[in-house]
Design a protein around this motif. Structure first.
Motif, short mmCIF file in Angstrom:
data_model
loop_
_atom_site.label_atom_id
_atom_site.label_comp_id
_atom_site.label_asym_id
_atom_site.label_seq_id
_atom_site.Cartn_x
_atom_site.Cartn_y
_atom_site.Cartn_z
N ARG A 1 42.20 41.45 34.42
CA ARG A 1 42.31 40.12 33.78
C ARG A 1 42.52 40.26 32.27
O ARG A 1 43.33 39.57 31.68
N GLU A 2 41.77 41.17 31.67
CA GLU A 2 41.83 41.35 30.23
C GLU A 2 43.15 41.98 29.77
O GLU A 2 43.67 41.64 28.71
N ASN A 3 43.69 42.88 30.56
CA ASN A 3 44.85 43.65 30.13
C ASN A 3 46.18 43.22 30.71
O ASN A 3 47.22 43.71 30.27
N LEU A 4 46.18 42.32 31.67
CA LEU A 4 47.43 41.91 32.32
C LEU A 4 48.48 41.37 31.34
O LEU A 4 49.63 41.81 31.39
N PRO A 5 48.11 40.49 30.41
CA PRO A 5 49.13 40.00 29.47
C PRO A 5 49.79 41.12 28.65
O PRO A 5 51.01 41.16 28.49
N GLY A 6 48.98 42.04 28.16
CA GLY A 6 49.52 43.16 27.38
C GLY A 6 50.37 44.10 28.23
O GLY A 6 51.38 44.62 27.76
N LEU A 7 49.97 44.31 29.47
CA LEU A 7 50.75 45.16 30.37
C LEU A 7 52.12 44.54 30.66
O LEU A 7 53.13 45.24 30.68
N LYS A 8 52.14 43.23 30.89
CA LYS A 8 53.41 42.54 31.15
C LYS A 8 54.35 42.68 29.96
O LYS A 8 55.55 42.90 30.13
N GLU A 9 53.79 42.57 28.77
CA GLU A 9 54.59 42.68 27.55
C GLU A 9 55.08 44.12 27.35
O GLU A 9 56.23 44.35 26.98
N ARG A 10 54.22 45.06 27.62
CA ARG A 10 54.54 46.47 27.39
C ARG A 10 55.50 47.04 28.42
O ARG A 10 56.27 47.95 28.12
N PHE A 11 55.44 46.52 29.64
CA PHE A 11 56.29 47.02 30.73
C PHE A 11 57.13 45.88 31.29
O PHE A 11 56.93 45.42 32.43
N PRO A 12 58.11 45.41 30.52
CA PRO A 12 58.90 44.24 30.94
C PRO A 12 59.78 44.49 32.17
O PRO A 12 60.21 43.54 32.82
N VAL B 1 58.85 45.71 34.98
CA VAL B 1 58.10 45.54 36.23
C VAL B 1 58.36 44.11 36.73
O VAL B 1 58.24 43.15 35.98
N PRO B 2 58.72 43.99 38.00
CA PRO B 2 59.01 42.65 38.55
C PRO B 2 57.82 41.70 38.44
O PRO B 2 56.66 42.12 38.58
N ASP B 3 58.12 40.43 38.21
CA ASP B 3 57.06 39.42 38.09
C ASP B 3 56.18 39.36 39.32
O ASP B 3 54.99 39.07 39.23
N ALA B 4 56.75 39.63 40.50
CA ALA B 4 55.97 39.58 41.74
C ALA B 4 54.82 40.58 41.70
O ALA B 4 53.74 40.31 42.24
N VAL B 5 55.03 41.73 41.07
CA VAL B 5 53.96 42.73 40.96
C VAL B 5 52.85 42.19 40.08
O VAL B 5 51.67 42.27 40.42
N TRP B 6 53.21 41.61 38.93
CA TRP B 6 52.20 41.06 38.03
C TRP B 6 51.45 39.91 38.70
O TRP B 6 50.23 39.78 38.54
N GLN B 7 52.17 39.07 39.44
CA GLN B 7 51.51 37.95 40.14
C GLN B 7 50.53 38.46 41.18
O GLN B 7 49.43 37.93 41.31
N ALA B 8 50.94 39.48 41.93
CA ALA B 8 50.05 40.04 42.95
C ALA B 8 48.80 40.63 42.30
O ALA B 8 47.68 40.40 42.78
N LEU B 9 48.97 41.38 41.22
CA LEU B 9 47.82 41.98 40.53
C LEU B 9 46.91 40.91 39.95
O LEU B 9 45.69 41.02 40.01
N GLY B 10 47.50 39.88 39.38
CA GLY B 10 46.72 38.82 38.76
C GLY B 10 46.02 37.91 39.74
O GLY B 10 45.07 37.21 39.40
N SER B 11 46.47 37.91 40.99
CA SER B 11 45.89 36.99 41.98
C SER B 11 44.66 37.55 42.67
O SER B 11 44.00 36.84 43.43
N VAL B 12 44.33 38.80 42.44
CA VAL B 12 43.17 39.42 43.10
C VAL B 12 41.90 39.06 42.33
O VAL B 12 41.73 39.48 41.19
N ASP B 13 41.05 38.27 42.96
CA ASP B 13 39.78 37.92 42.29
C ASP B 13 38.70 38.93 42.67
O ASP B 13 38.92 39.82 43.49
N ASP B 14 37.54 38.79 42.06
CA ASP B 14 36.44 39.75 42.27
C ASP B 14 36.03 39.83 43.74
O ASP B 14 35.78 40.91 44.26
N ARG B 15 35.95 38.66 44.39
CA ARG B 15 35.55 38.64 45.81
C ARG B 15 36.53 39.42 46.67
O ARG B 15 36.13 40.21 47.52
N GLU B 16 37.80 39.15 46.47
CA GLU B 16 38.81 39.85 47.26
C GLU B 16 38.77 41.34 46.97
O GLU B 16 38.89 42.16 47.89
N PHE B 17 38.61 41.71 45.72
CA PHE B 17 38.58 43.13 45.37
C PHE B 17 37.41 43.83 46.05
O PHE B 17 37.58 44.90 46.64
N ARG B 18 36.23 43.22 45.99
CA ARG B 18 35.05 43.82 46.64
C ARG B 18 35.25 43.91 48.15
O ARG B 18 34.86 44.90 48.78
#
Length: 182
Positions: free
Chosen positions: A38-49, A51-68
């Protein structure tokens, strides 16, 4: 062979040790993973342009419950591999594939840390635990004469096993944690 049918050279530390090492490593990922993303996603998107948006959306959509939940599903997979390894004296292809995948995924964590030039979830325990355990366990399997030969395709298979298990874990977790719609 011992009276239990398991080679004495391949003991619980080698087989069930896979699960123990994985559990310690994934504790790091559970503690730091979702918040780090959550903290680094915006910077990663900027640094690695590239990478397809679908990858960033998938990574950003995982909440704590789902991850656990995904970690719990992965626990079942790694646990099953460790049991298969123990029951076969380390000969199980499933166990050896999981062991190889575990070690290779540690290298992926180090590559991720290098790519972002910093610490990432999993990058601390990878060089301290994941990779050393994998090399140690493979050495024990080799000395016992049960390690399957490793070819290039075996490396790809190990990475595929780790990636596939991760994808399955997250797919199951997403289904388990989906909120009912009213």
């Amino acid at each position: 062979m011992t009276d239990t049918g398991i080679d004495s050279a391949i003991n619980s530390a080698v087989t069930y040790g896979l699960f123990a090492a994985w559990a310690l490593h994934d504790t790091e990922e559970v503690v730091y993973g979702p918040g780090w993303m959550r903290e680094n996603l915006p910077g990663l998107k900027e640094r690695f342009p590239g990478v397809p948006d679908a990858v960033w959306q998938a990574l950003g959509s995982v909440d704590d419950r789902e991850f656990r939940a995904a970690v719990g599903v992965m626990a079942a997979i790694v646990g099953a591999a460790a049991v298969a390894g123990h029951r076969t004296g380390g000969r199980s292809a499933f166990y050896q594939g999981a062991l190889n995948g575990f070690g290779l995924h540690g290298l992926v964590h180090l590559a991720q840390a290098a790519a972002v030039r910093g610490v990432t979830p999993g990058s601390v325990t990878s060089p301290l635990l994941v990779i050393p355990f994998t090399l140690w366990a493979r050495g024990r399997l080799r000395r016992a004469g049960v390690l399957r030969p490793t070819r290039g395709r075996d490396v790809l298979a190990g990475l595929a096993l780790a990636g596939g298990a991760t994808a399955v874990s997250h797919a199951v977790a997403r289904r388990l944690t989906r909120r009912p719609r009213f």
